[in-house]
Design a protein around this motif. Structure first.
Motif, PDB file in Angstrom:
ATOM      1  N   ILE A 245       0.829  -1.211   0.000  1.00 21.23           N
ATOM      2  CA  ILE A 245       0.000   0.000   0.000  1.00 21.23           C
ATOM      3  C   ILE A 245       0.862   1.259   0.000  1.00 21.23           C
TER       4      ILE A 245
ATOM      5  N   SER B 163       1.069   5.061 -13.124  1.00 21.02           N
ATOM      6  CA  SER B 163       0.586   5.903 -12.032  1.00 21.02           C
ATOM      7  C   SER B 163      -0.936   6.024 -12.003  1.00 21.02           C
ATOM      8  N   TYR B 164      -1.502   5.824 -10.826  1.00 22.96           N
ATOM      9  CA  TYR B 164      -2.951   6.003 -10.658  1.00 22.96           C
ATOM     10  C   TYR B 164      -3.353   7.464 -10.864  1.00 22.96           C
TER      11      TYR B 164
ATOM     12  N   LEU C  38       1.073   3.773  -3.224  1.00 22.16           N
ATOM     13  CA  LEU C  38       0.612   5.164  -3.088  1.00 22.16           C
ATOM     14  C   LEU C  38       1.729   6.166  -3.370  1.00 22.16           C
TER      15      LEU C  38
ATOM     16  N   SER D  16       4.401   1.264  -9.888  1.00 24.34           N
ATOM     17  CA  SER D  16       3.408   2.304  -9.636  1.00 24.34           C
ATOM     18  C   SER D  16       3.823   3.623 -10.284  1.00 24.34           C
TER      19      SER D  16
ATOM     20  N   SER E  14       9.889   4.161   0.429  1.00 26.48           N
ATOM     21  CA  SER E  14       9.185   2.883   0.275  1.00 26.48           C
ATOM     22  C   SER E  14      10.098   1.697   0.584  1.00 26.48           C
TER      23      SER E  14
ATOM     24  N   LYS F 206      10.677   9.075  -3.140  1.00 32.17           N
ATOM     25  CA  LYS F 206       9.513   8.213  -2.870  1.00 32.17           C
ATOM     26  C   LYS F 206       9.925   6.737  -2.861  1.00 32.17           C
TER      27      LYS F 206
END
Length: 194
Positions: A8, A94-95, A12, A90, A67, A63
């Motif tokens: 998660i 990317s969301y 994110l 991710s 992580s 980032k």
């Protein structure tokens, strides 16, 4: 549960596109409409200048560092490698950008710094040498990425198969994301950075 938490956090953080956010914030322009249309630090530098380019690079590395550090702290080396896979994927998908994104080089670099600083130093040295010779970021990135499995083998052999397989998977994805650059390189159309 720890793997879920690492997933998660990495997902994110990885999806935060600094080149996109900074471009919109300071230039009011979507980086995906500029230059190579790639949401990454190199295109941010070309399109928006040194300041935004560097901030994008630092953000993409940071980032991943956060992580992978969390993954390593909670789950050891396998957790670090797992976090690297998720944060880089991710970033690539990317969301924030409709599951499209950058090429993952800076995030992979930040990840390697936490996984093993020795591997990071060798790989970044390869990047720098190739860049000084060619002045082309893409071929420097591809060459440096391709060296990772061999450097890992040099330090660890096959003592940790998950590490070798995980990092090799990330390398394959980075090279795959450079497919348009590879075509331009073959055609002699790839631009030099400086």
């Amino acid at each position: 549960m720890k793997y879920l938490l690492v997933f998660i956090i990495s997902f994110l953080l990885g999806g935060i596109s600094f080149s996109y956010i900074l471009g919109m914030l300071f230039k009011h322009v979507d980086i995906r409409t500029m230059g190579s249309k790639n949401a990454g630090a190199t295109n941010a530098y070309r399109s928006f200048g040194l300041k935004i380019g560097l901030l994008s690079l630092v953000g993409d590395m940071a980032k991943a560092i956060i992580s992978v550090y969390i993954g390593k702290y909670l789950l050891g080396m396998n957790g670090a490698v797992f976090a690297m896979i998720i944060v880089v994927l991710s970033h690539m998908y990317s969301y924030i950008l409709g599951f499209k994104g950058g090429k993952g080089v800076a995030s992979a670099g930040g990840s390697l710094l936490i996984i093993d600083w020795r591997i990071f130093l060798i790989v970044i040295s390869i990047f720098i040498v190739v860049f000084l010779i060619t002045k082309i970021v893409s071929i420097s990135s591809i060459t440096a990425a391709a060296s990772v499995p061999f450097v890992v083998l040099g330090f660890y052999g096959m003592s940790n198969p998950f590490m070798f397989i995980g990092l090799t998977f990330v390398v394959v994805m980075i090279i795959y994301k450079h497919k348009s650059n590879i075509i331009r390189l073959k055609n002699g159309e790839e631009k030099k950075l400086i």
